[in-house]
Design an enzyme around this catalytic site. Sequence first.
Site, PDB file in Angstrom:
ATOM      1  N   HIS A 175     -22.136 -14.223  57.098  1.00 48.74           N
ATOM      2  CA  HIS A 175     -22.666 -15.511  56.693  1.00 48.74           C
ATOM      3  C   HIS A 175     -22.886 -15.504  55.171  1.00 48.74           C
ATOM      4  O   HIS A 175     -23.502 -14.592  54.618  1.00 48.74           O
ATOM      5  CB  HIS A 175     -23.996 -15.725  57.425  1.00 48.74           C
ATOM      6  CG  HIS A 175     -24.735 -16.957  57.069  1.00 48.74           C
ATOM      7  ND1 HIS A 175     -24.296 -18.220  57.385  1.00 48.74           N
ATOM      8  CD2 HIS A 175     -25.938 -17.127  56.440  1.00 48.74           C
ATOM      9  CE1 HIS A 175     -25.182 -19.109  56.968  1.00 48.74           C
ATOM     10  NE2 HIS A 175     -26.179 -18.480  56.383  1.00 48.74           N
ATOM     11  N   SER A 192     -25.661 -22.339  53.371  1.00 48.77           N
ATOM     12  CA  SER A 192     -26.541 -22.223  54.532  1.00 48.77           C
ATOM     13  C   SER A 192     -27.519 -23.396  54.582  1.00 48.77           C
ATOM     14  O   SER A 192     -27.105 -24.549  54.711  1.00 48.77           O
ATOM     15  CB  SER A 192     -27.257 -20.875  54.497  1.00 48.77           C
ATOM     16  OG  SER A 192     -27.846 -20.573  55.731  1.00 48.77           O
ATOM     17  N   GLU A 242     -19.418 -16.247  62.505  1.00 50.87           N
ATOM     18  CA  GLU A 242     -20.823 -16.619  62.377  1.00 50.87           C
ATOM     19  C   GLU A 242     -21.237 -17.737  63.322  1.00 50.87           C
ATOM     20  O   GLU A 242     -20.415 -18.508  63.832  1.00 50.87           O
ATOM     21  CB  GLU A 242     -21.154 -16.976  60.936  1.00 50.87           C
ATOM     22  CG  GLU A 242     -20.460 -18.175  60.358  1.00 50.87           C
ATOM     23  CD  GLU A 242     -20.951 -18.467  58.947  1.00 50.87           C
ATOM     24  OE1 GLU A 242     -22.170 -18.653  58.786  1.00 50.87           O
ATOM     25  OE2 GLU A 242     -20.119 -18.494  58.024  1.00 50.87           O
TER      26      GLU A 242
END
Length: 361
Positions: free
Chosen positions: A330, A197, A300
């Site tokens: 995610h 991320s 996502e």
Amino acid sequence: MSLAYALLLAVLVFWLLSLWFRRGEDVSAFYHPVDPAASDSFSGPDGPSREHQAAVAKIQMMGGQVKGMWGKKRLQFTRDFMEAIPRDKSFSCEFVPVDVNGVPAEWVLAPGVDGSRRVLYIHGGAFIAGSPNSHRTITSRFSEVANAAVLAIDYRLMPENQRIDGIEDCRKAYRWILENGPAEQAPPSRVFIGGDSAGGNLSLALSAWIRDEKLRAPDAVIAMSPLTDSSYSSPSIRKNLATDTMLGPLFGVLLKIPKSVLAWMFVLQNRFIPKNPVVSPVYGNLSNLPPTLLQVSEAEMLLDDARSYVNKARKSGSPAYLHRWAGLLHVWQIFYPEMPEAVEAWEHIGEFLQRAESGAI
């Protein structure tokens, strides 16, 4: 009348600066599917597993709790939630605190690991949350599949610090890991970079910085569900808002803000324009980069961030690859080992690292 002119001038200046803040390369040509030779897709015969469904229910409960929270209360809730992720889990790895020239960190060492093989791991958490503790599930598994000592850094978070502070911590840590292992001061035999991320964003930007600084290149880079475009321009940011169980409730409200206002907010908060490659690696020079694997869920919001990065990197001559999973959360890799899809993802990461080492990529 002078007040009216002043207001008109202020609006004009605001608009012109908004355009300037949003300047940068148009990467829309890279949103197309990735070359099948560099892309694999995965899905269960009956859809996501029951273990995945259980994780979704937990995330949805969190999303319900965060509604109506703002400011410090929302920030603290997010941080507490992430720190609780590894709670009640047992690990075979050893966790050894270490100071990386002022950056707090920990070595994550699987049993019998080769300390000359090293991974710099950069955790996710939207640049505002997360720590080496919150991501021990990931770092411990990374140590196992890479047979390497993982250096998980506790880089400075926003809003207490500026965005550049966390970036500088990552750069400092990479220089340090090129000279230091868990037991000795010596160059690594192998070195990898990983992140998820926000950490994926930092990892990919770091990879380009390493090339520009002419440092020893990592043998491979792994980015899980990375943010690559901080202008939030990719189609899936809006298209997958409803299917992204984790990011949708947390950041969907931002998509209701006009893009010009969003650009101002980003610049004021981050001190960078959104398309600056330091914070949006897809807009940078992606040539001469090491073997790089991106893993992402097709459900996502960051799907097209991953796809555009891989497409542009490959067009630039760099060996970038994309693995896609249908319908997953995610950064589902953090739900190892209880989630079969996480087990599978880590198997593919291990295989990719082996191929990169052997020169088969």
